[in-house]
Enzyme design. Sequence first.
Site, short mmCIF file in Angstrom:
data_model
loop_
_atom_site.label_atom_id
_atom_site.label_comp_id
_atom_site.label_asym_id
_atom_site.label_seq_id
_atom_site.Cartn_x
_atom_site.Cartn_y
_atom_site.Cartn_z
CB SER B 45 -0.83 0.10 1.28
OG SER B 45 -1.91 -1.18 1.06
N GLY B 221 -4.53 -1.90 -1.03
CA GLY B 221 -3.56 -1.49 -2.00
C GLY B 221 -3.19 -0.11 -1.92
N GLY B 223 -2.63 3.87 -3.37
CA GLY B 223 -3.13 4.96 -4.46
C GLY B 223 -4.67 5.32 -4.13
CB CYS B 248 -6.71 -1.08 3.41
SG CYS B 248 -5.89 0.52 3.42
CD GLN B 252 -9.75 3.63 0.30
OE1 GLN B 252 -9.24 3.51 -0.75
NE2 GLN B 252 -9.33 4.05 1.50
CG ASN B 290 -0.67 2.17 4.73
OD1 ASN B 290 -0.63 3.33 4.74
ND2 ASN B 290 0.12 1.23 4.37
CG PHE B 293 -7.87 7.96 -1.04
CD1 PHE B 293 -8.23 9.20 -1.94
CD2 PHE B 293 -6.35 7.60 -1.28
CE1 PHE B 293 -7.28 9.42 -2.75
CE2 PHE B 293 -5.47 8.26 -2.20
CZ PHE B 293 -5.76 9.27 -3.05
CG HIS B 332 -4.47 -2.90 7.17
ND1 HIS B 332 -4.29 -3.68 6.17
CD2 HIS B 332 -4.51 -1.60 7.15
CE1 HIS B 332 -3.96 -2.70 5.13
NE2 HIS B 332 -4.10 -1.48 5.67
CD GLU B 334 -4.23 -6.98 7.04
OE1 GLU B 334 -5.15 -6.80 7.42
OE2 GLU B 334 -3.37 -6.28 6.49
#
Lengths: 1069, 362
Positions: B45, B221, B223, B248, B252, B290, B293, B332, B334
Amino acid sequence: MPKDPAIKKVLVIGSGPIIIGQAAEFDYAGTQACRTLKEEGIKVVLINSNPATIMTDAEMADRIYLEPLTLDFVIEVIKVERPDGLLPTLGGQVGLNMAEKLWEAGVLDKYNVRLLGTPVWAIKKAEDRKLFKELMEELQEPIPASAIVNSIEDALSTADKLTYPVIVRPAFTLGGTGGGVASRSEELEVIASKGLKLSPVNQLLIEQSVAGWKEIEYEVIRDAKDNCITICNMENIDPVGIHTGDSIVVAPSQTLSDVEHQTLRSASIRIIRALGIEGGCNIQYALHPNKLEYYVIEVNPRLSRSSALASKATGYPIARVATKVALGYSLDEITNSVTGSTSACFEPALDYVVVKIPRWPFDKFETAQRKLGSQMKATGEVMALGRNFESALLKGIRSLELDTQTLSMSELKTLTKEELFEALKYADDRRLWVIAEAFRRGISIREVEKATSINPFFLSKIANLVQWESKLAAAGSDRETLLMAKTLGFSDAQIAEFCQMTTLEVRALRKKYGIEAAFRMVDTCAGEFPAATPYYYSTYGEANELEVSEENKVIVIGSGPIRIGQGIEFDYCSVHSAWALQEAGASAVVINNNPETVSTDFDTSSTLFFEPLTDEEVLNVIEQEKPAGVLVQFGGQTAINLAKPLAEAGVTILGTSVSDMDLAEDREKFHHILQELQIPHPQGGTAMSVKGAEEIALELGFPVLVRPSYVLGGRAMEIVYNQGELRQYLTQAVKVSRQNPILVDRYILGREVEVDAVSDGRDVLIPGIMEHVEKAGIHSGDSSAVFPSRSLPQEVIEKILDYTSRLARRMQIKGMLNIQFVVQGLEVYVLEANPRSSRTVPFISKVLNTPLVKIATRIMLGQSLADQGYQPAGEKGYIYLAPEKITAVKMPVFSFAKLADVETSLGPEMKSTGEVLGLDTDPTKAMYKAFLAAGYDIPPQGTILATIADKDKAEALEILKGFHMLGYTIAATPGTAKMLQGEGVAAILVNKIKDGSPHVVDFIRQGKADLVINTLTRGKEPARDGFRIRRAAVEYGVACTTSLDTVRAILKVMESMIRVKSLQDYIGG
Amino acid sequence: MKGVLVLEDGTVFHGESCGKPGQTGGEVVFSTAMTGYQEVFTDPSFAGQIVALTYPLVGNYGISACYQEAARAAARGIIIKEEAVDISGGAKVKRLSQFLEENDLVGIKGVDTRTLTKHLRTHGTMRGIISTLETPVDVLVQMARELPLISEQKLTEQVSTADRYILPGSWPTVAVLDLGVKSNSIRTLSKLGCTVVVLPAYSTPGDIMAVEPDGLFISNGPGDPKSIPQVTETVRSLLGCLPMMGICMGHQILALALGADTYKMKFGHRGGNQPVKDLATGRVYITSQNHGFSIRPESLPHDTVVTHINLNDGTIEGIKHKHLPLFSVQFHPEGAPGPRDTTNLFIDFMRNMSLQGGGHCA
Ligand SMILES: Nc1ncnc2c1ncn2[C@@H]1O[C@H](COP(=O)(O)OP(=O)(O)O)[C@@H](O)[C@H]1O
Ligand SMILES: Nc1ncnc2c1ncn2[C@@H]1O[C@H](COP(=O)(O)OP(=O)(O)O)[C@@H](O)[C@H]1O
Ligand SMILES: [Mg+2]
Ligand SMILES: [Mg+2]
């Protein structure tokens, strides 16, 4: 879940006197809790026997009971106050054990008192080694192989099943008391027998040793909704095997990977859930150095020393949040008081390194066993923050106020390599310096790691600092080098030494280069959010974040780590001074480095600097804050010592001027003044040689009191009774010479009296007179004191008041003054004067309900006593306050049980770690309460063991007769027994040690004595016997005293308790 | 070797080179995680970004093969205060410097990352350049300004798998749409017994259904989620066919697929201490995060509910569909690095798959 409305009144149990393993951290926790409870509109009832604490201040709770922390007294308080709830988790082990006793006695049920925060079964499961083991097994949390035993035989057979070394851990004791590592069965036998005796439930855990693993601690909080957060983890630099309280600790962990950290964090959450704690909890782990394998070492279901450290390290107010949680709030309903905007339900992120270093009492106890192990020995600790490990470590070292301010210790320079290896292997308090010395001698990191089991990460940092020492010596002082040295935490003084400059030159050079201390904020969130709490530490080579306000500011210098002679009392004074400043409209800036205290709580002052108390570091703060002045009278000797260098640097010292303080501090000048004022003082002289000393002694007449002139605080001070002893002292204990002069004073055998006064330079406020129970010769800190004095003749009182007020005026005291006197007949001698707040100010302020620190602070801000409503009557120029109805007895408390090989007999050098107060309208009852609170558990019937030196036999006889008449059995060694029998007092004869077993020490070990009286014999051999007797008493938990004055006081108390007396006794027939 | 960090607003931080010498540019962000630097540097990410760590000591326990979150580091560069020289932990452990070299990572150390953090929190994340070359600062500032914005970059293809691969297990079969998936998500699913099929980001609905999945896991991921509308389309076309879980970026994407909108945050959430409230139970969990957006709350369609919010700023941390077995979280579960308080969400996904697994619209 909002707070539970049924809880309107809460009982808080304090932790009692300061002892090793239980220090100021509980005043910090208790104070924060009491303030939080009051904020919630809850009535607070507090019981604590420790008068030096802030929590026992009138403002802190609605009802304060300065009473002994015994079951009976606490029940009495519950009966009177009828609280709805009890908060047991703030008073350390004492509070927790008390809660459990109350529950067991059915008191909580009977009076409908709800235990808040931690359920009783959680206390039991965490504290009882057996239940704990079962719980861990149920949770499938790993614990070292072990067995619970109740006898020595079982201990031995268990150890045979495990492999040596094994560790002995007694149930329900504190600070590892009574525990230890045994490598052989003989060692195990000794440790187990002591441990069994010390555990209140005669229970021991014999456990496989995992010494050498990493020791890691977690602070966890859970609320009733089952939300759990970990505030902080802490990594002990010293591996498992050395008590966490005696370990150098870093926060956050430095050498744990995320997987290791999360594994332990998750385990912590599982454990606190299983215990059902609503509040805070501390969990200790052993983690394998190289693989993901761990053991749970212990769980403390309460606030602890570590939680105070975690609070200060992160800025997260654990006690406050734990209290709110105990009242029913959930974590997300509480705001983070540091940011003021985010929630308290988060985990602090740090962007600095925290280092805690313990402070040990071995400077006071030269004979003590200094080796570190599973039983804690430190009296206090310091904390330092830095942006790198090196600077935090060096700042920590400077905060300790030892003889050395650096990583080198002169006494280690002469060790051979073999001796160094030995010292690496068996850690004592000098370990850090031993490691540095090893690196200086070219011993490798690998070798040191092997010998110490300390992680190479830390070792390499120490090695880096050692390398820098020579780099500095070689490279000199270009900007780059200087900046790097400062960034690593070297002090100007140390750089000066290496570069062969003066400290001032280094400072000047640094300024020329623009290398200045930058202050950074502790904000709980690593800069992610704006923070509202001004809590700072210094660093170099980075941006300065300090927001300097324009307000009228005054700096209060704190008192550093808790040590013998400088305890929590001075924190009380610092805190009250800060509050008084704020009340007077000034803003209070506190500088201190002790993480256990209230003074370093983020909302005590207007701005807090967590810094070493050295002139360099204090000046750095002053240069930026530009205060109106600095207060040095409240932080004990630490602060006083800074007065001169600060004044020389142009800083305004408020209150008594530096030159006037010197009149009291400098013996010569002080004696001059006494002569000028025609105030008597013990005659004496300064000797530069053995012969000179002998001449002075002969002129004065024995006994004399001797001490080296350069040491402060009664160190190495002794009373010598004849020429032989004098010579021995001069040649063996301290080596007299021209460079090392010795002071020889006439020893005045009289009553010791003490006064704390406040003066504005003209008028003097004298809040009563304290009279010591023990004769002069026992340090004032180790004596019991009756306040107000009840037995001095009026003439003596007037002399004392007169001397005090004339001295205060002559020395132009503006603020506090403490004077110690000896009274012999009607003659009053001045022993010494301290131009600062003393150990006794907190308790006097409480008993008199007069805010002495506030009054003194206001004087330093420019007000007079008269301005504050204290107007002297008539011509005398002093105001004398003394409590009319109530008597207070202050009694010292010692930590001898934790310190092997320490001589317990009392003398002119202070040995106590804490104190308690007995308070009553009846002076004898006050004394009784003081004895109880101090732990003298003397039954109304029992056995008194007496071994009395010849010089004391006559005096002792009367006292022992008294006990005999009360029905006590007297046991005595042959000489004492013979004397008693000669006087018609039946006595059980007990062998001296040399007469063979069963002898006097066996008698004590077998638990046959309830009180041991042992007065000091002069000369070699018997003194060693006495030493063994006293140590046995301490180790087996039997009350023991070397002072007949103390025994007389006990007798008086016991006499007052019998209800029937014969007519003859009444009429004296 | 000297190094310099230059931000697009002209702010300059001096330090020393660490890792590979050279020059690198990207969006500068900070993470407050105190442990797990290796997991951070290898978290896909962070592609397109230069990551600054607020904790000042980095590399203390070295680098171990087992802590990789992807085969290689994804971040464009790293900014730290101090790099550990001697490290803890046994023989299998590598030094940070070696790791940086091997991953061609340009980094800078000796930076006052606290001041940098405060700058970013005040002015928002911005583009920046790390350089160990002697390029003049004004040139670097200009270069920083000319760097493409994070939203304009094609980052997904840099981190997504090129080919489908399978980690055999038993029931259920989970299709992982790899937008830059962290190893620990896959590991977690595997540990639960799943057969995990990892598919390239731009797999078509047909590609996905071809593996006969019981559920779709949309990964994290790098961006802007709006920069990969094809992926959103794919997910949208599978709504109702499969139980889905998003993490994450995956969260979105799911929101976009359901018709919601996303926006770029000022400086995002990066670290291991973010409190998240589960609105159904009132419970709060500490989470690892993390992201830069977030979902616009007002844009959520009626059939979608907010399940989690961030306790600090109230932003959306989790959503689910009212009727369909679809849910996603911004954080997250995980961990890696970070707390494992919410691993239960994977179990919820398993439950959804057992109740309504299998494809309904082939
Ligand atoms: N199994 C063990 N092997 C070696 N050392 C141990 C073991 N268990 C405890 N210790 C050491 O003893 C110290 C004190 O033990 P602990 O149970 O924490 O007592 P306390 O209640 O005094 O904190 C620990 O800090 C640890 O260093
Ligand atoms: N001349 C003396 N005669 C009798 N006792 C004395 C004399 N001088 C000191 N002492 C005793 O020694 C103790 C410590 O001495 P002091 O000078 O007060 O040292 P400190 O600076 O440690 O307080 C006193 O409290 C007192 O009991
Ligand atoms: Mg412990
Ligand atoms: Mg004294």
